[in-house]
Write a protein that holds these residues in place. Structure first.
Motif, short mmCIF file in Angstrom:
data_model
loop_
_atom_site.label_atom_id
_atom_site.label_comp_id
_atom_site.label_asym_id
_atom_site.label_seq_id
_atom_site.Cartn_x
_atom_site.Cartn_y
_atom_site.Cartn_z
N PRO A 163 34.65 69.11 -6.96
CA PRO A 163 34.16 67.96 -7.71
C PRO A 163 32.99 68.33 -8.64
CG PRO A 163 33.41 67.84 -5.44
CD PRO A 163 34.29 69.05 -5.54
N VAL A 164 32.86 67.56 -9.69
CA VAL A 164 31.85 67.88 -10.70
C VAL A 164 30.94 66.69 -11.00
CG1 VAL A 164 33.41 69.55 -11.78
CG2 VAL A 164 33.26 67.26 -12.71
N MET A 165 29.77 67.03 -11.50
CA MET A 165 28.78 66.01 -11.81
C MET A 165 28.02 66.47 -13.05
SD MET A 165 25.75 64.97 -9.15
CE MET A 165 24.45 66.20 -9.27
N GLU A 218 35.23 58.87 -15.61
CA GLU A 218 36.54 59.50 -15.69
C GLU A 218 36.36 60.96 -16.08
OE1 GLU A 218 38.74 57.90 -14.43
OE2 GLU A 218 38.27 55.78 -14.70
N CYS A 219 37.45 61.69 -15.98
CA CYS A 219 37.52 63.14 -16.20
C CYS A 219 36.49 63.73 -17.16
CB CYS A 219 38.92 63.49 -16.71
SG CYS A 219 39.18 65.25 -16.92
N LEU A 220 35.81 64.77 -16.70
CA LEU A 220 34.81 65.45 -17.53
C LEU A 220 35.34 66.78 -18.07
CD1 LEU A 220 31.68 64.70 -15.29
CD2 LEU A 220 32.12 63.77 -17.58
N GLY A 221 36.63 67.04 -17.84
CA GLY A 221 37.22 68.25 -18.42
C GLY A 221 36.90 69.54 -17.67
N HIS A 222 36.48 69.41 -16.42
CA HIS A 222 36.25 70.59 -15.57
C HIS A 222 37.07 70.44 -14.29
CE1 HIS A 222 32.88 72.65 -17.68
NE2 HIS A 222 32.78 71.45 -18.23
N CYS A 223 38.30 69.97 -14.46
CA CYS A 223 39.14 69.56 -13.33
C CYS A 223 39.48 70.70 -12.38
CB CYS A 223 40.42 68.94 -13.85
SG CYS A 223 40.21 68.13 -15.44
N GLY A 224 39.40 71.94 -12.85
CA GLY A 224 39.70 73.08 -12.00
C GLY A 224 38.51 73.50 -11.17
N PRO A 258 42.85 63.18 -17.50
CA PRO A 258 42.49 63.84 -16.25
C PRO A 258 43.43 65.00 -15.93
CG PRO A 258 42.25 61.49 -15.99
CD PRO A 258 42.84 61.71 -17.35
N GLY A 259 42.84 66.14 -15.63
CA GLY A 259 43.62 67.32 -15.31
C GLY A 259 43.67 68.32 -16.46
N THR A 260 43.24 67.92 -17.64
CA THR A 260 43.36 68.79 -18.82
C THR A 260 42.02 69.43 -19.19
OG1 THR A 260 44.86 67.06 -19.58
CG2 THR A 260 44.45 68.86 -21.08
N VAL A 308 29.28 61.18 -12.12
CA VAL A 308 30.15 61.87 -11.17
C VAL A 308 31.59 61.52 -11.50
CG1 VAL A 308 30.65 62.29 -8.74
CG2 VAL A 308 28.35 61.59 -9.41
N CYS A 309 32.43 62.54 -11.65
CA CYS A 309 33.83 62.30 -11.99
C CYS A 309 34.62 61.95 -10.74
CB CYS A 309 34.44 63.54 -12.63
SG CYS A 309 36.25 63.41 -12.77
N ASP A 310 35.44 60.90 -10.85
CA ASP A 310 36.33 60.56 -9.74
C ASP A 310 37.78 60.42 -10.22
OD1 ASP A 310 37.06 59.95 -7.08
OD2 ASP A 310 36.87 57.80 -7.44
N SER A 311 38.13 61.13 -11.30
CA SER A 311 39.54 61.11 -11.73
C SER A 311 40.37 62.01 -10.81
CB SER A 311 39.66 61.57 -13.18
OG SER A 311 39.20 60.55 -14.04
N LEU A 312 41.69 61.97 -11.00
CA LEU A 312 42.60 62.48 -9.98
C LEU A 312 42.30 63.89 -9.45
CD1 LEU A 312 45.03 61.72 -8.25
CD2 LEU A 312 46.50 62.73 -9.99
N SER A 313 42.11 64.87 -10.33
CA SER A 313 41.91 66.24 -9.83
C SER A 313 40.66 66.34 -8.97
CB SER A 313 41.82 67.24 -11.00
OG SER A 313 42.96 67.12 -11.80
N CYS A 314 39.59 65.67 -9.40
CA CYS A 314 38.36 65.68 -8.61
C CYS A 314 38.54 64.86 -7.34
CB CYS A 314 37.19 65.14 -9.43
SG CYS A 314 36.63 66.32 -10.67
N HIS A 315 39.26 63.76 -7.47
CA HIS A 315 39.53 62.89 -6.33
C HIS A 315 40.22 63.68 -5.21
CE1 HIS A 315 39.75 58.80 -4.74
NE2 HIS A 315 40.98 59.06 -4.33
S1 FES Z 1 39.37 65.16 -13.04
FE1 FES Z 1 37.24 65.48 -12.68
S2 FES Z 1 36.71 66.75 -14.34
FE2 FES Z 1 38.80 66.29 -14.77
#
Ligand code: FES
Ligand SMILES: Cc1cc2nc3c(=O)[nH]c(=O)nc-3n(C[C@H](O)[C@H](O)[C@H](O)COP(=O)(O)O)c2cc1C
Ligand code: SF4
Lengths: 407, 136
Positions: free
Chosen positions: B111-113, B102-108, A77-79, B61-68
């Protein structure tokens, strides 16, 4: 701003000239390895192992068959910087793969791209097809003696596959659990043969070192961190995105303020996760350090994959700890009991604490014990690093967490 | 080399049927000379493979830290309410399956889906629901 790695997209093969690879074909492999060693290129996948040393070891292995694997499983996450490279500079990534294969003497390679990366997979399938047509893959590449075949493998949603030994199991069609090291993949990797695994960015940077020349590259950066690094900047900044910076040229606070344009909604900066959720946080007061391997390490964390996640004061810390712990709970491969059960218990304690609004002294002790046990007993990097985030938040915000809310 | 291609075969079956049916698992077990349990064991490791049919649209739907940190939780709640299902469930009309991932690689860009192969970034609740409505 430097742009070794962050460049305008090049998707047509006609627009890319493979200068570095052509030079490599006319240079003794030992010299190339020596250049990569002098440049002290550290692996950009997270572990930071010197690429030149790995290449040298792989070259020295005596085996009729060797493999190279480009690790594009990017799942922490974050990458998202590898996705950036795959989408914008796929030829440079291919060039890096070709160079590493040529130098170690591999005739077969794989690029393993996570299954969720639908667009990069499409792009790279085309790249392979076009490269085969243009004589950049196959037999006697560009008229040389070098034969090399590249195959794309799609992942299917398992973070653990990013670990190089799990990745090899996954390619082999095995259950993608990690393997016990040693033996290292360099000695016994894919199908028991010497295998060089490198991250996407490492390979792209190797191309850049050859193109720019070692002197130019090593002139950039700090004592222990040469060249440039891609940073995936995310979280609560105004301008998240992929940025390339020269090591040491900015402090972490400057990255947040100058590149990220500060915290959203005029919020207050609380902490930064410098290298993805497997690394320890750096609290606000520790952010005036240059961005480099050595400075981040001295501050108690790790550059990891370069995923910098920025967090403001506006959060419930327990909720964030739970979020990260849950990530590892769902991604553990379950082989080692302490990793599987330890993380689960931490989640359970954090869930209760979240409801209650604060952590008890007992929670502190239990979570600390569980983290230590997991760290010591875990077999692979996932387990070992799984509770870095949680324990570092505990360490820095103890009073706040005991008092309640984490607000 | 015995099991090489198993992963790609699983992808092909998943792409064809939307899941990996039991008779295909039997075939794989014969072709690769593996007990069925080993084939299952491999399939179950990967979150993108399913042994039961899923909805026509797979909503992740991503709920990892950056999206969270960008309120993915609000997005998850909105999507759950709109579809009337919980994480991991499929709507009765078999149109949608929802997964909080978990993270879909679009953390910047959170939120993403993801809906099937398509990624949607910088979402808010209204836009996410509009995207789901457009699938109907
Ligand atoms: S944390 Fe949501 S896309 Fe990486
Ligand atoms: C759980 C886990 C996940 C990992 N994920 C990745 C990844 O997604 N990409 C990557 O390049 N390396 C990842 N690594 C590191 C790899 O094991 C390996 O060190 C790396 O691919 C080597 O390449 P490098 O030396 O060029 O960095 C991961 C390691 C662990 C323990
Ligand atoms: S440490 Fe965790 S992820 Fe790694 S092998 Fe053990 S159980 Fe699996």
């Amino acid at each position: 701003m430097l742009n070794f790695l962050k460049k305008d997209p090049i998707l047509a093969i006609e627009d890319y000239d493979f200068t570095a690879f052509k030079q490599v074909l006319n240079t003794p492999a030992e010299n190339i390895i020596s250049d990569i060693k002098t440049a002290d290129l550290k692996g950009r996948g997270g572990a930071g192992f010197p690429a030149g040393v790995k290449w040298e070891l792989a070259r020295k292995e005596k085996s009729a068959e060797k493999y190279v694997v480009c690790n594009a499983d990017e799942g922490e996450p974050g990458t998202f910087k590898d996705r950036y490279l795959l989408e914008n500079s796929p030829w440079q990534v291919l060039e890096g793969i070709l160079i590493s294969a040529y130098v170690i003497g591999a005739e077969k390679g794989y690029i393993y791209i996570r299954g969720e990366y639908v667009k990069p997979i499409k792009i790279f399938n085309k790249i392979i097809e076009k490269a085969e047509k243009k004589g950049l893959l196959g037999e006697n590449i560009l008229g040389s003696e070098f034969d090399f075949e590249l195959e794309l493998i799609r992942g299917a949603g398992a973070y653990i596959c990013g670990d190089e030994t799990s990745l090899l199991n996954s390619i082999e069609g095995q259950r993608p659990r990690s393997r016990i090291k040693p033996p290292y993949p360099i000695q016994s990797g894919l199908y028991g043969k010497p295998t060089l695994v490198n991250n996407v960015e490492t390979l792209a940077a190797a191309v850049e070192i050859i193109n720019q020349g070692v002197e130019t590259y090593t002139a950039l950066g700090t004592a222990e961190s040469n060249g440039t690094k891609l940073i995936s900047l995310s979280g609560e900044v105004n301008e998240p995105g992929v940025y390339e910076i020269e090591f040491g040229s900015l402090t972490i606070r400057e990255i947040v303020e100058q590149l990220g344009k500060g915290i959203r909604n005029n919020g207050q900066l609380k902490f930064v996760v410098p290298g993805g959720v497997s690394t320890s946080i750096l609290p606000q007061e520790k952010l005036d350090i240059p961005y480099s391997y050595e400075d981040i390490k001295a501050a108690g964390s790790n550059t990891g994959s370069g995923a910098m996640i920025v967090v403001s004061e506006e959060n419930d810390l327990i909720d964030l700890m739970l979020n990260v712990a849950e990530f590892f709970m769902s991604e553990t491969c379950g082989t080692c009991f302490p990793c599987r059960e330890g993380i689960r218990q931490v989640c359970y304690l954090l869930e209760n604490a979240k409801e209650r609004g604060y952590l008890t002294q007992r929670d502190f002790e239990l979570i600390t014990d569980l983290s230590q046990t997991t760290y010591l007993a875990a077999r692979c990097g996932l387990g070992q690093s799984s509770l870095n985030f949680v324990t570092s938040v505990l360490e820095h915000y103890r009073d706040e967490l005991l008092q309640g809310g984490g607000q | 080399m015995a099991r090489a291609n198993l992963l790609e075969r699983l992808h092909t079956i998943q792409d064809t049927y939307g899941y990996i049916p039991e008779n295909e698992i039997n075939k794989l077990s014969d072709q690769f000379d593996l007990p069925r349990s080993k084939v299952y064991g491999t399939i179950k490791f990967y979150s993108m493979f399913y042994t039961e049919p899923t909805g026509k649209y797979m909503v992740r739907v991503c709920d990892s830290l950056s999206c969270h940190l960008n309120d993915s939780e609000g997005l998850v709640t909105a999507v759950k309410n709109y579809l009337g299902i919980a994480d991991g469930e499929t709507t009765e009309d078999k149109k949608f399956t929802l997964e909080v991932v978990e993270c879909l690689g679009h953390c910047g860009e959170g939120p993403v889906m993801m809906v099937n192969d398509q990624i949607y970034t910088y979402l808010n609740e209204n836009r996410a629901i509009q995207i789901l409505k457009d699938c109907m």
